[in-house]
Scaffold this motif. Structure first.
Motif, PDB file in Angstrom:
ATOM      1  N   SER A 244       0.768  -0.976  -0.040  1.00 52.59           N
ATOM      2  CA  SER A 244      -0.062   0.028  -0.162  1.00 52.59           C
ATOM      3  C   SER A 244       0.862   1.153   0.099  1.00 52.59           C
ATOM      4  O   SER A 244       2.063   1.309   0.632  1.00 52.59           O
ATOM      5  CB  SER A 244      -1.076  -0.098   1.328  1.00 52.59           C
ATOM      6  OG  SER A 244      -1.631  -1.111   1.131  1.00 52.59           O
ATOM      7  N   ARG A 268      -5.631  -5.983   3.099  1.00 50.96           N
ATOM      8  CA  ARG A 268      -4.742  -4.813   2.985  1.00 50.96           C
ATOM      9  C   ARG A 268      -4.733  -3.679   4.023  1.00 50.96           C
ATOM     10  O   ARG A 268      -4.018  -2.993   4.386  1.00 50.96           O
ATOM     11  CB  ARG A 268      -5.195  -4.086   1.501  1.00 50.96           C
ATOM     12  CG  ARG A 268      -4.585  -2.966   0.970  1.00 50.96           C
ATOM     13  CD  ARG A 268      -4.600  -2.183  -0.191  1.00 50.96           C
ATOM     14  NE  ARG A 268      -4.160  -3.394  -1.292  1.00 50.96           N
ATOM     15  CZ  ARG A 268      -2.960  -3.229  -1.796  1.00 50.96           C
ATOM     16  NH1 ARG A 268      -2.167  -2.602  -1.111  1.00 50.96           N
ATOM     17  NH2 ARG A 268      -2.656  -4.048  -2.814  1.00 50.96           N
ATOM     18  N   TRP A 272      -2.203  -1.410   6.234  1.00 45.20           N
ATOM     19  CA  TRP A 272      -1.940  -0.059   5.699  1.00 45.20           C
ATOM     20  C   TRP A 272      -1.660   0.967   6.611  1.00 45.20           C
ATOM     21  O   TRP A 272      -2.238   1.208   7.532  1.00 45.20           O
ATOM     22  CB  TRP A 272      -3.219   0.254   4.877  1.00 45.20           C
ATOM     23  CG  TRP A 272      -3.195   1.471   3.978  1.00 45.20           C
ATOM     24  CD1 TRP A 272      -2.242   2.721   4.345  1.00 45.20           C
ATOM     25  CD2 TRP A 272      -3.629   1.685   2.715  1.00 45.20           C
ATOM     26  NE1 TRP A 272      -2.473   3.678   3.180  1.00 45.20           N
ATOM     27  CE2 TRP A 272      -3.231   3.088   2.291  1.00 45.20           C
ATOM     28  CE3 TRP A 272      -4.484   0.773   1.807  1.00 45.20           C
ATOM     29  CZ2 TRP A 272      -3.682   3.507   1.005  1.00 45.20           C
ATOM     30  CZ3 TRP A 272      -4.861   1.431   0.674  1.00 45.20           C
ATOM     31  CH2 TRP A 272      -4.338   2.841   0.350  1.00 45.20           C
TER      32      TRP A 272
END
Length: 310
Positions: A244, A268, A272
């Motif tokens: 990310s 994700r 992140w």
């Protein structure tokens, strides 16, 4: 650049305008702009597949109330932008890199018009996929707010190998312009009943979407082509292999999500840096088209994130 239609069905703030743009490959696009004196920045709003500028007129009002200008795009193949197929209801691209040309033109327009800075990203569904790639390409934004981003295609595990084989074969044997299985030329909001729909639990916002589709059917879009599906599967997989970007971000996700694959979103956002995942109990795919409380929560959270990063 020249003026383009902006229909009243948007119900956006006063003073909205639309413009024609041309991407680097010559495809004609449309952007809708709502700005005002004293805006504390501009939100680059990236719609999902099948969507169009007018659908986010109310969102532009929500953002104006929080001090922001809004720029929305009709991606190639939808809204009033150029469509690739003879059948205008078929959504088609051969590579998601095409959408990056659209995004680049959008940013170029914002800069040429001197829209208030800083710029922020707000992206829904397919727009979230395009937006994530744009961030990885160093998009000139300070923070990003996602809504049910399409970072994975929701396909049953046992069907995925078949989907990959079919979409790959469609490219080889030149039938990639055909609709993906189970889809067709009809607009979802005009064929699905409100009860049990996959987009929103709010009847008033559902009617807002239906009234727009009825008033201007030329804005609508049917199912994706096999070519689009191939391109989407390829891009989503490619994104899973990349870290990310180092930019503050938030993602809103309804607990009743049925359109995109939620696993890549959880994966994700869990890693992140400076990223948060906000779950909306009972909400469907379109948090920005849910009831007033959910919408206020989303726009308040996004505005707080944006104002923190100027």
């Amino acid at each position: 650049m020249s003026d383009a239609p902006l229909y009243d069905i948007a119900e956006g703030p006063e003073g909205g305008r639309a413009f024609w743009l041309n991407a680097a490959d010559g495809v004609r696009l449309r952007v809708g702009l709502w700005t005002h004196p004293g805006a504390q920045g501009t939100v680059l709003l990236l719609p999902g597949r099948t969507e169009y500028v007018e659908k986010y007129g109310r969102a532009a009002g929500d953002l104006r109330a929080r001090g922001f200008a809004t720029l929305v795009i009709d991606w190639r193949g939808q809204g009033l932008a150029d469509r690739a197929l003879d059948d205008p209801m078929g959504g088609h691209v051969t590579d998601f890199a095409e959408y990056q040309l659209d995004f680049d033109e959008m940013v170029g327009f914002a800069r040429a018009q001197g829209l208030p800075e800083p710029y922020y990203l707000m992206a829904h569904s397919m727009g979230g996929c395009i937006g994530l790639r744009a961030l990885m390409r160093n998009a000139p934004v300070k923070a990003a707010a996602f809504s049910a981003p399409m970072w994975g295609i929701l396909i049953a595990a046992w069907m995925r190998p078949m989907a990959v084989a079919l979409t790959t074969a469609s490219r080889w044997f030149k039938f990639d312009s055909r609709y993906a299985p189970g889809t067709g030329a009809k607009s979802y909001v005009l064929t699905a009943p409100f009860a049990g729909n996959s987009l929103s639990t709010d009847p008033e916002m559902w009617e807002y979407m239906r009234k727009q589709a009825l008033a201007h059917p030329e804005l609508g879009l049917g199912g994706p082509s096999l070519g689009w599906l191939k391109a989407a599967l390829t891009e989503c997989h490619a994104l899973t292999l990349l870290k990310s970007p180092a930019i503050p971000a938030m993602t809103a996700l309804g607990s009743q999500e049925k359109i995109v694959d939620t696993a890549p979103i959880h994966t994700r956002m869990a890693v992140w840096q400076n990223g948060t995942l906000d779950l909306y109990p009972g909400a469907e795919h379109e948090v920005l088209m849910e009831g007033a409380a959910a919408r206020a929560r989303y726009f308040d959270t996004a505005a707080a994130l944006f104002l923190k990063h100027r």
